[in-house]
Design an enzyme around this catalytic site. Sequence first.
Site, PDB file in Angstrom:
ATOM      1  N   LYS A  15       0.830  -1.226   0.000  1.00  0.00           N
ATOM      2  CA  LYS A  15       0.000   0.000   0.000  1.00  0.00           C
ATOM      3  C   LYS A  15       0.857   1.265   0.000  1.00  0.00           C
ATOM      4  O   LYS A  15       0.448   2.287  -0.552  1.00  0.00           O
ATOM      5  CB  LYS A  15      -0.939   0.018   1.203  1.00  0.00           C
ATOM      6  CG  LYS A  15      -0.244   0.143   2.551  1.00  0.00           C
ATOM      7  CD  LYS A  15      -0.518  -1.020   3.417  1.00  0.00           C
ATOM      8  CE  LYS A  15       0.440  -1.117   4.570  1.00  0.00           C
ATOM      9  NZ  LYS A  15       0.246  -2.312   5.353  1.00  0.00           N
TER      10      LYS A  15
ATOM     11  N   LYS B 268      -3.904   3.959   2.939  1.00  0.00           N
ATOM     12  CA  LYS B 268      -4.997   3.113   2.439  1.00  0.00           C
ATOM     13  C   LYS B 268      -6.179   3.972   1.994  1.00  0.00           C
ATOM     14  O   LYS B 268      -6.820   3.688   0.978  1.00  0.00           O
ATOM     15  CB  LYS B 268      -5.423   2.116   3.522  1.00  0.00           C
ATOM     16  CG  LYS B 268      -4.356   1.056   3.802  1.00  0.00           C
ATOM     17  CD  LYS B 268      -4.707   0.251   5.044  1.00  0.00           C
ATOM     18  CE  LYS B 268      -3.677  -0.815   5.346  1.00  0.00           C
ATOM     19  NZ  LYS B 268      -3.849  -1.389   6.689  1.00  0.00           N
TER      20      LYS B 268
HETATM   21  P1  NAP Z   1       7.950  -8.947   6.016  1.00  0.00           P
HETATM   22  O1  NAP Z   1       7.421 -10.038   6.869  1.00  0.00           O
HETATM   23  O2  NAP Z   1       8.891  -7.977   6.611  1.00  0.00           O
HETATM   24  O3  NAP Z   1       8.645  -9.640   4.738  1.00  0.00           O
HETATM   25  C1  NAP Z   1       9.404  -8.923   3.808  1.00  0.00           C
HETATM   26  C2  NAP Z   1      10.147  -9.917   2.922  1.00  0.00           C
HETATM   27  O4  NAP Z   1      10.829  -9.187   1.912  1.00  0.00           O
HETATM   28  C3  NAP Z   1      11.215 -10.737   3.646  1.00  0.00           C
HETATM   29  O5  NAP Z   1      11.198 -12.063   3.192  1.00  0.00           O
HETATM   30  C4  NAP Z   1      12.543 -10.050   3.264  1.00  0.00           C
HETATM   31  O6  NAP Z   1      13.639 -10.951   3.151  1.00  0.00           O
HETATM   32  C5  NAP Z   1      12.204  -9.546   1.886  1.00  0.00           C
HETATM   33  N1  NAP Z   1      12.970  -8.342   1.575  1.00  0.00           N
HETATM   34  C6  NAP Z   1      12.928  -7.151   2.213  1.00  0.00           C
HETATM   35  N2  NAP Z   1      13.780  -6.269   1.629  1.00  0.00           N
HETATM   36  C7  NAP Z   1      14.338  -6.931   0.606  1.00  0.00           C
HETATM   37  C8  NAP Z   1      15.307  -6.583  -0.374  1.00  0.00           C
HETATM   38  N3  NAP Z   1      15.867  -5.371  -0.415  1.00  0.00           N
HETATM   39  N4  NAP Z   1      15.675  -7.506  -1.277  1.00  0.00           N
HETATM   40  C9  NAP Z   1      15.127  -8.748  -1.245  1.00  0.00           C
HETATM   41  N5  NAP Z   1      14.208  -9.152  -0.359  1.00  0.00           N
HETATM   42  C10 NAP Z   1      13.831  -8.246   0.563  1.00  0.00           C
HETATM   43  O7  NAP Z   1       6.763  -8.100   5.367  1.00  0.00           O
HETATM   44  P2  NAP Z   1       5.220  -8.531   5.248  1.00  0.00           P
HETATM   45  O8  NAP Z   1       4.533  -8.308   6.552  1.00  0.00           O
HETATM   46  O9  NAP Z   1       5.126  -9.858   4.609  1.00  0.00           O
HETATM   47  O10 NAP Z   1       4.654  -7.380   4.278  1.00  0.00           O
HETATM   48  C11 NAP Z   1       4.931  -7.402   2.900  1.00  0.00           C
HETATM   49  C12 NAP Z   1       4.056  -6.397   2.169  1.00  0.00           C
HETATM   50  O11 NAP Z   1       2.690  -6.730   2.347  1.00  0.00           O
HETATM   51  C13 NAP Z   1       4.172  -4.949   2.664  1.00  0.00           C
HETATM   52  O12 NAP Z   1       4.014  -4.087   1.568  1.00  0.00           O
HETATM   53  C14 NAP Z   1       2.992  -4.800   3.617  1.00  0.00           C
HETATM   54  O13 NAP Z   1       2.553  -3.464   3.744  1.00  0.00           O
HETATM   55  C15 NAP Z   1       1.956  -5.629   2.890  1.00  0.00           C
HETATM   56  N6  NAP Z   1       0.892  -6.165   3.731  1.00  0.00           N
HETATM   57  C16 NAP Z   1       1.213  -6.864   4.833  1.00  0.00           C
HETATM   58  C17 NAP Z   1       0.201  -7.412   5.605  1.00  0.00           C
HETATM   59  C18 NAP Z   1       0.524  -8.237   6.825  1.00  0.00           C
HETATM   60  O14 NAP Z   1      -0.394  -8.770   7.446  1.00  0.00           O
HETATM   61  N7  NAP Z   1       1.793  -8.407   7.192  1.00  0.00           N
HETATM   62  C19 NAP Z   1      -1.136  -7.219   5.232  1.00  0.00           C
HETATM   63  C20 NAP Z   1      -1.429  -6.513   4.075  1.00  0.00           C
HETATM   64  C21 NAP Z   1      -0.399  -5.973   3.328  1.00  0.00           C
HETATM   65  P3  NAP Z   1      14.255 -11.692   4.465  1.00  0.00           P
HETATM   66  O15 NAP Z   1      13.161 -12.628   4.903  1.00  0.00           O
HETATM   67  O16 NAP Z   1      15.458 -12.417   3.948  1.00  0.00           O
HETATM   68  O17 NAP Z   1      14.548 -10.629   5.434  1.00  0.00           O
HETATM   69  N1  HSE Z   2      -0.004  -2.541   9.578  1.00  0.00           N
HETATM   70  C1  HSE Z   2      -1.220  -2.884   8.943  1.00  0.00           C
HETATM   71  C2  HSE Z   2      -2.347  -2.873   9.960  1.00  0.00           C
HETATM   72  C3  HSE Z   2      -1.082  -4.248   8.270  1.00  0.00           C
HETATM   73  O1  HSE Z   2      -2.107  -2.816  11.176  1.00  0.00           O
HETATM   74  O2  HSE Z   2      -3.522  -2.897   9.572  1.00  0.00           O
HETATM   75  C4  HSE Z   2      -2.024  -4.457   7.136  1.00  0.00           C
HETATM   76  O3  HSE Z   2      -1.892  -3.523   6.132  1.00  0.00           O
END
Ligand code: NAP
Ligand code: HSE
Length: 430
Positions: free
Chosen positions: A104, A204
């Site tokens: 986002k 968002k």
């Molecule tokens: P996360 O757990 O921090 O995972 C990020 C991943 O990206 C990790 O595997 C990391 O590698 C990799 N990464 C980060 N920087 C990198 C780079 N420079 N080169 C290569 N790989 C890299 O993040 P997440 O929570 O999954 O969120 C991912 C996206 O989804 C974000 O945009 C977030 O806003 C969105 N989102 C998340 C949620 C949620 O519930 N978490 C919900 C909706 C949307 P390593 O594992 O090796 O560190």
């Molecule tokens: N940080 C976000 C939240 C994750 O708390 O809703 C999903 O976008």
Amino acid sequence: MDVYIGLLGCGTVGSGVIELTRRRSAKIADLTGLRPVIKRVLVRDVHKARDVAVEHDLLTDRAEDILHDDEISIVVETIGGIEPAKTFILEAIRGRKHVVTANKDLIALCGQEILEVAEQNGVDVYYEAAVGGAIPVIRPLKECLTANNITDLKGIINGTTNYILSKMTETGASFEEALREAQELGYAEADPSSDVDGLDAARKLTILASIAFQTRVRLEDVRVTGIRGVTATDVAYAQELGAVIKLLAVGKDRDGILTLEVRPTLVPKHHPLASVSGSFNALFVTGDAAGDLLFFGRGAGSLPTASSVVGDVIDCLRNIKLGVSGRVGEVLMFRKRVDPAKAEPVSHYLRLQVEDQPGVFARIAAIFGDAAVSMETVVQKRARGGHAEIVVVTHKAAPVDVDRVVEALRALPSVRAVAAVMPVESNGDT
Ligand code: NAP
Ligand code: HSE
């Protein structure tokens, strides 16, 4: 036939995408005639332990292994942040790969540029997971509801702050205590500022409002107040007034003039948004033909978010099968003005700390009267430290008039502090 996917990132969302894609690959093949196969997974550290069983030889720390692989047709971005995600996505698009992203931050800031480059290259960019996690809301706004003029968006679109505020309401905890618990349980990040300062919800809302109101909304168009200033005292007073405090994101379109705001708000206990607790999200959408619609569900988490991401991948597969792209093109066809001064009248909650002396209340009442802001409820509480606390709930008043009241109150020597100012949601209205 197999269609190869390159996955950027294998964290919370990426590992859910691997798990769900594998779990559903046969069903997806039956549905689309194409079987999705994750060919490579980009991470920072290939030796790190993963939450999902992923073969070691799939992992790479070289983006070109995905971006320059001509066999890969779909790139799924789950890295997050602006760079290098933006560079990777643009390179994928220029390499004629479809893109699915959950990002986002990137879509709110650079969505228009990315979608334009995608159109020029004849590929699709989908981002259902960017708002509301598992909740389908982007596609309904872009496709199912286009026969409407959307007038109102109102909802809880950040799970972290909703969890913190729910905890404060349930337990009487302070903001700091509830935040610490949210961090210990993994709901809030080590640096929680993007969530608690309201920026995540504002990004968002930028995405939702652009699509719903079919105009380009920028992040700076959204007035943002986070939840750091919400105290246990305000939560307790809200409960005495029959309300709970929620961080609401609100967007309105009144004849082409927009108001956009993210703000802690008193929500009456029987309002549908009051019962949205913990990390859940909910969004009211009002269309001139459809009336009120409520979208509700899990706003984050590994599999809930993967549900939206893999749904987008399936749409890409359908497009590949049909040999089409850009079926639903860009929707930002109007130029609309954002004008915070046009915000509609709403009730307001104010908490004042004042000198406990004769005549103070009369002077305060005069300030409200001079600004034509009518008081509906006034409660005086004796607070500690030699001052009194006055809680005022106004009748509906224009936010600009309430701003004038606050300014005048702050200039009054007998007012020690205007400790809180929050809008109050109408009873059960959307
Ligand atoms: P996360 O757990 O921090 O995972 C990020 C991943 O990206 C990790 O595997 C990391 O590698 C990799 N990464 C980060 N920087 C990198 C780079 N420079 N080169 C290569 N790989 C890299 O993040 P997440 O929570 O999954 O969120 C991912 C996206 O989804 C974000 O945009 C977030 O806003 C969105 N989102 C998340 C949620 C949620 O519930 N978490 C919900 C909706 C949307 P390593 O594992 O090796 O560190
Ligand atoms: N940080 C976000 C939240 C994750 O708390 O809703 C999903 O976008």
